[in-house]
Design a protein around this motif. Structure first.
Motif, mmCIF file in Angstrom:
data_model
loop_
_atom_site.group_PDB
_atom_site.id
_atom_site.type_symbol
_atom_site.label_atom_id
_atom_site.label_comp_id
_atom_site.label_asym_id
_atom_site.label_seq_id
_atom_site.Cartn_x
_atom_site.Cartn_y
_atom_site.Cartn_z
ATOM 1 N N THR A 49 19.969 -8.185 -6.515
ATOM 2 C CA THR A 49 20.360 -8.524 -5.141
ATOM 3 C C THR A 49 19.453 -7.855 -4.122
ATOM 4 N N GLN A 50 18.608 -6.939 -4.596
ATOM 5 C CA GLN A 50 17.642 -6.286 -3.718
ATOM 6 C C GLN A 50 16.229 -6.566 -4.208
ATOM 7 N N SER A 51 15.328 -6.812 -3.278
ATOM 8 C CA SER A 51 13.937 -7.070 -3.626
ATOM 9 C C SER A 51 13.243 -5.768 -3.984
ATOM 10 N N GLU A 52 11.980 -5.880 -4.433
ATOM 11 C CA GLU A 52 11.218 -4.687 -4.780
ATOM 12 C C GLU A 52 10.951 -3.818 -3.564
ATOM 13 N N ALA A 53 11.127 -4.365 -2.354
ATOM 14 C CA ALA A 53 10.946 -3.584 -1.134
ATOM 15 C C ALA A 53 12.223 -2.877 -0.718
ATOM 16 N N GLY A 54 13.326 -3.087 -1.486
ATOM 17 C CA GLY A 54 14.591 -2.447 -1.162
ATOM 18 C C GLY A 54 15.433 -3.216 -0.168
ATOM 19 N N THR A 55 14.995 -4.383 0.244
ATOM 20 C CA THR A 55 15.738 -5.219 1.181
ATOM 21 C C THR A 55 16.551 -6.256 0.418
ATOM 22 N N PRO A 56 17.610 -6.786 1.004
ATOM 23 C CA PRO A 56 18.384 -7.831 0.320
ATOM 24 C C PRO A 56 17.508 -9.034 -0.014
ATOM 25 N N VAL A 57 17.726 -9.600 -1.180
ATOM 26 C CA VAL A 57 16.945 -10.760 -1.610
ATOM 27 C C VAL A 57 17.306 -11.969 -0.750
ATOM 28 N N ASP A 58 16.286 -12.611 -0.226
ATOM 29 C CA ASP A 58 16.460 -13.866 0.501
ATOM 30 C C ASP A 58 16.009 -14.977 -0.445
ATOM 31 N N ALA A 59 16.964 -15.732 -1.010
ATOM 32 C CA ALA A 59 16.651 -16.762 -2.001
ATOM 33 C C ALA A 59 16.830 -18.163 -1.437
ATOM 34 N N THR A 60 16.700 -18.322 -0.136
ATOM 35 C CA THR A 60 16.743 -19.667 0.426
ATOM 36 C C THR A 60 15.475 -20.412 0.043
ATOM 37 N N GLY A 61 15.612 -21.715 -0.167
ATOM 38 C CA GLY A 61 14.454 -22.490 -0.589
ATOM 39 C C GLY A 61 14.605 -23.945 -0.215
ATOM 40 N N GLY A 62 13.660 -24.754 -0.680
ATOM 41 C CA GLY A 62 13.681 -26.174 -0.380
ATOM 42 C C GLY A 62 12.755 -26.934 -1.297
ATOM 43 N N LEU A 63 12.951 -28.252 -1.375
ATOM 44 C CA LEU A 63 12.122 -29.147 -2.166
ATOM 45 C C LEU A 63 11.216 -29.951 -1.245
ATOM 46 N N PRO A 64 10.169 -30.565 -1.804
ATOM 47 C CA PRO A 64 9.283 -31.378 -0.956
ATOM 48 C C PRO A 64 9.987 -32.518 -0.246
ATOM 49 N N ASP A 65 11.188 -32.913 -0.711
ATOM 50 C CA ASP A 65 11.913 -33.991 -0.042
ATOM 51 C C ASP A 65 12.606 -33.535 1.227
ATOM 52 N N GLY A 66 12.459 -32.252 1.572
ATOM 53 C CA GLY A 66 13.052 -31.733 2.794
ATOM 54 C C GLY A 66 14.408 -31.098 2.608
ATOM 55 N N SER A 67 14.988 -31.181 1.404
ATOM 56 C CA SER A 67 16.305 -30.589 1.170
ATOM 57 C C SER A 67 16.210 -29.069 1.196
ATOM 58 N N LYS A 68 17.267 -28.422 1.690
ATOM 59 C CA LYS A 68 17.343 -26.969 1.777
ATOM 60 C C LYS A 68 18.535 -26.485 0.954
ATOM 61 N N SER A 122 0.836 -1.200 0.000
ATOM 62 C CA SER A 122 0.000 0.000 0.000
ATOM 63 C C SER A 122 0.872 1.252 0.000
ATOM 64 N N PRO A 123 0.457 2.291 -0.742
ATOM 65 C CA PRO A 123 1.231 3.544 -0.735
ATOM 66 C C PRO A 123 1.323 4.117 0.672
ATOM 67 N N GLY A 124 2.506 4.539 1.052
ATOM 68 C CA GLY A 124 2.713 5.128 2.369
ATOM 69 C C GLY A 124 3.037 4.128 3.451
ATOM 70 N N ALA A 125 2.694 2.839 3.244
ATOM 71 C CA ALA A 125 2.999 1.814 4.243
ATOM 72 C C ALA A 125 4.369 1.208 3.956
ATOM 73 N N LYS A 126 4.903 0.487 4.924
ATOM 74 C CA LYS A 126 6.192 -0.156 4.736
ATOM 75 C C LYS A 126 6.081 -1.196 3.624
ATOM 76 N N ALA A 127 6.986 -1.116 2.671
ATOM 77 C CA ALA A 127 6.970 -2.065 1.561
ATOM 78 C C ALA A 127 7.501 -3.414 2.031
ATOM 79 N N LEU A 128 6.798 -4.469 1.646
ATOM 80 C CA LEU A 128 7.198 -5.825 1.992
ATOM 81 C C LEU A 128 7.657 -6.560 0.737
ATOM 82 N N SER A 129 8.652 -7.388 0.895
ATOM 83 C CA SER A 129 9.108 -8.208 -0.225
ATOM 84 C C SER A 129 8.070 -9.286 -0.521
ATOM 85 N N VAL A 130 8.212 -9.925 -1.662
ATOM 86 C CA VAL A 130 7.304 -11.009 -2.013
ATOM 87 C C VAL A 130 7.375 -12.118 -0.979
#
Length: 834
Positions: A716-735, A670-678
């Motif tokens: 390297t920065q998200s649309e909110a201006g914060t560093p991109v956090d690209a950690t993820g995982g698969l359904p098998d539990g791997s990170k 929302s305009p005026g509110a703190k921007a959040l990354s995806v």
């Protein structure tokens, strides 16, 4: 044209061959006492959710006997798929050790494969399958040697199971009229029948095609323009007209200084026009009369010249000026293409129109006429039909019908075509008679439909315990399946010859034909047809990123995305590389425009070339390409959900359940509110219990690609201006972390990707969705390909030699699709008029 039922009655009866294709060696069964261990494992980890009371996923395991897997093959195939992907138990729940997973899967797969080998079920495609638009276009090309764009002639096809060669059934009266109209135009163009009145066609360029740079294939020293492949119907004069791009006020954009534009045909310059900006003597008001000259600055861009009939290449290009060499950070030349963004600095081409022929003088020896007229009558007189002419017409139409019908035509079919020939000959020349015969051929069910008719002798050949008979399809039907699989087109004479001799079913002969066809340029249909649908490349045309957020995106980049992915797939196909190279390739294909978008230096020029990336480069393989990142994003942001779903379904074979009704959309900042990354917004979204179960599968996979923005740029920065956090995982539990970690996680279990690709390729090859009884064949193909390093040819040969591809079930009662039963009774195809 005959009704379908009459056609089937006229065809000779086939002889059934119920021999089952050779099956791969089966894995030995595990020890007898393994069933008790497997039962205990299921009771500990699975039955708590999948019992008669909870019935989660509509699956009850507590009542199934793991010692008798073949009795409930459909249920156990579902369980095997979930276990193979480690999708169950769900992430966060207690899980067995890897050895226990492997032992249970080995038991289930071995039991399922043995049951399938003892009682094969090849499934069935519809008896009648109409050629889809791509197959029709390619078949016309290979039959008549004429290139026709059928997009304007035939409606688009519906897709099912991810491909448009599946939901093709009957022929409605409206669609039939389109085919009749297409056949008339194509037959006239191929034969060169004189045109009664001149026509006109206009090619309009994409609205967001920037034209500040040189286009690959254009003459050196030029920029932009267009390359148009056009089939001229006859020898004569043609009128060419160019129109420049205008802004929303209908004023020509970018015409601030003199320019020149040239027109060539087959590389020979025809005209050079000078463009002069109109004088500005007053305030800008496009309605005022004094600005009419600027609106008409391209009114003189037309000329008439004589062109021989047949295919030619029209090139329109601007002569490059030094002022065009203005570079930006993201692309080699200033990308501004309408007044909604930034006014163009250079004029651009909007459309090319061709009208004619005028003063036509017949038609020469075009490629299509060389293909059609394999003989010539000694003499002909208008209004008569000599025996010599009839004999020649019979030879021409029989030769064409053999290719068009994908088998030797019957005498009745040849007589029908000769009847149309005689009708056309009575009204005109020998060539007009041939044109009428060709037109009738193109509207015959034998051409428009791929017909696989059960042989009468197949009845009663069902194995014990089965209600459906199975039989091996004929060599001619195998030839047709093979050509439409590898070429999306009709068989050639070489393939038909071995099929007519009854030798195509021989393993050595079949493999030789498959390898020959893969080496043929027509196998590029696997790139433009199969891969374009499997990888969603066709969706690129509909992608319209927000031009305020992504002003650098244009049609040049869209085309470059598509070409990069196509060329990667081509390299795997043509070099017979491992299909795993689609994910792990240490090279890609770039031109200057795409290289600058990716930030890869030292790539210059508009032509694509292979670029070595080295190991562990983020752009290596499909998961680093802009095409994939763009088709799985929204117009204004990335979408971990769409990306995760695409990866799970298209690379790992783990379908995601459909979302429940009335799911709220992801909240926007929302305009005026703190921007959040995806990522932060996805966390809030998953707090809804209705969303959490599916999103916990998709989100971690998609979030690993967050370093790529909505048009595939690295960030390297998200649309909110914060560093991109690209950690993820698969359904098998791997990170893992980021795109490289995702790629390595997928490649750590290569059989998942190869199995998924095999399923997609087999769906495309069979023209139907896969069922549980197809999975043993898929596993056999994957196991066989593993011994060949998963080479592309090994997967294709495995499919071609599989039971579903070589055999077919005879429909009994309800199993026959309703549309097929209507077609077999003659309801699906109305009798045609010529």
């Amino acid at each position: 044209m005959f009704a379908a039922a009459a056609y089937l009655q006229a065809r000779p009866q086939q002889t059934a061959d119920t021999t089952t294709p050779a099956q791969p060696r089966q894995v030995d069964a595990p020890a007898a006492d393994s069933s008790a261990a497997d039962h205990a494992l299921l009771a500990k980890y699975c039955n708590g959710c999948h019992n008669e009371k909870t019935k989660l996923g509509n699956l009850v395991l507590s009542t199934l006997d793991v010692a008798d897997v073949g009795t409930n093959a459909e249920r156990w195939e579902l369980v095997t798929r979930k276990l193979r992907a480690r999708a169950m138990p769900p992430p966060g729940r207690p899980r067995p050790e890897e050895a226990a997973y492997d032992a249970l899967i080995a038991h289930l797969e071995t039991s399922l494969d043995k049951a399938a080998a003892a009682n094969p079920d090849p499934g069935r495609t519809d008896t009648f399958r109409r050629l889809n638009r791509t197959e029709y276009q390619n078949s016309i090309r290979d039959l008549l040697n004429v290139e026709v764009d059928v997009d304007t002639l035939l409606p688009s096809d519906d897709s099912s199971h991810g491909f448009d060669n599946i939901s093709v059934g009957g022929l409605s009266p409206m669609l039939l009229e389109r085919y009749l109209s297409a056949a008339q135009k194509i037959s006239r163009l191929a034969v060169g029948t004189p045109v009664r009145s001149a026509g006109a066609e206009t090619v309009v360029l994409p609205a967001d095609l920037t034209q500040e740079d040189h286009f690959d294939g254009q003459p050196f020293g030029t920029r932009a323009g267009a390359i148009v492949h056009y089939a001229f119907p006859a020898d004569g004069e043609y009128q060419f007209e160019l129109r420049l791009t205008r802004d929303r006020n209908e004023l020509i954009e970018g015409l601030n200084e003199p320019h020149q534009v040239e027109v060539s045909i087959d590389g020979v310059r025809q005209e050079v026009f000078k463009l002069t900006p109109a004088p500005r003597n007053g305030p800008v008001d496009p309605v005022a009369p004094q600005y009419a000259p600027e609106q008409a600055a391209d009114s003189h861009l037309h000329f008439r010249t004589r062109v021989t009939g047949g295919p030619h290449v029209i090139q329109v290009a601007f002569l490059k000026r030094p002022s065009a060499l203005i570079e930006t950070e993201r692309q080699p030349y200033l990308a501004s293409f309408n007044s909604d963004r930034t006014p163009r600095t250079q004029p651009a081409l909007y459309s090319v129109s061709v009208a004619g022929p005028f003063n036509q003088t017949g038609i020469g020896d075009t490629p299509s006429r060389q293909r059609i007229f394999t003989c010539r009558p000694v003499a002909s007189t208008r209004g008569s039909a000599s025996g010599n002419e009839t004999s020649c017409a019979r030879s021409i139409l029989t030769t064409l019908a053999r290719r068009a019908y994908r088998r030797p035509p019957t005498n009745e079919e040849v007589q029908t075509l000769l009847g149309f020939y005689k009708q056309g000959r009575a009204d005109g020349s020998f060539e007009q008679g041939i044109e009428m015969g060709v037109r009738a051929m193109l509207t015959s069910p034998a051409f428009l439909f791929r017909i696989e008719r059960e042989p009468a002798s197949a009845a009663g050949t069902a194995p014990a315990g089965k209600s459906d008979a199975v039989y091996r399809i004929s060599d001619l039907e195998l030839a047709s399946r093979l050509s439409f699989f590898l070429w999306s087109s009709i068989p050639d004479d070489a393939l038909l010859d071995v099929a007519v001799k009854g030798r195509l079913n021989e393993p050595a002969v079949l493999e030789q034909q498959v390898r020959r066809m893969l080496a043929d340029p027509r196998s590029n249909a696997l790139v433009t047809n199969f891969a374009a649908q499997w990888l969603y490349l066709r969706n690129l045309d509909s992608q319209k990123p927000d031009n305020r957020l992504f002003p650098d995106f244009d049609d040049n980049l869209r085309q470059a995305f598509r070409r990069e992915t196509e060329m990667l797939f081509e390299s795997v196909l043509n070099e017979d590389r491992s299909v795993l190279d689609l994910l792990r390739a240490d090279y890609t294909f770039l031109n200057e425009r795409l290289a600058k978008h990716y930030g890869i230096p030292n790539v210059y020029g508009s032509h694509f070339r292979r670029v070595d990336l080295g190991r562990d480069h983020v752009r290596g393989g499909l998961l680093g390409q802009g095409s994939i990142m763009t088709v799985t994003s929204y117009a204004n942001r990335t979408s971990p959900v769409k990306r995760g779903k695409w990866i799970l379904e298209n690379l790992l074979g783990t379908p995601v359940p459909a979302p429940p009704a009335n799911v709220p959309p992801l909240p926007e900042n929302s305009p005026g509110a703190k921007a959040l990354s995806v990522r932060e917004r996805m966390v809030e979204h998953r707090k809804n219990p209705a969303c959490a179960s599916c999103h916990q599968l998709m989100d971690p996979v998609g979030l690993a690609t967050e370093n790529f923005d909505a048009i595939g740029r690295w960030r390297t920065q998200s649309e909110a201006g914060t560093p991109v956090d690209a950690t993820g995982g698969l359904p098998d539990g791997s990170k893992f972390d980021g795109a490289i970690g995702l790629r390595e996680a997928v490649l750590s279990r290569p059989e998942l990707f190869v199995t998924t690709m095999t399923e997609k390729l087999m769906t495309f090859a069979l023209g139907r969705g896969l069922e549980y009884y197809d999975e043993p064949s898929v596993r056999a193909i994957t196991r066989g390909a593993r011994t060949k390093d998963y080479r592309f040819s090994s997967v294709v040969l495995g499919i071609v030699n599989s039971t579903p591809f070589r055999m077919r079930s005879v429909a009994q009662g309800a199993r026959a699709p309703q549309a097929e039963r209507r077609m077999a009774s003659g309801e699906g195809i109305p009798a045609t008029k010529q």
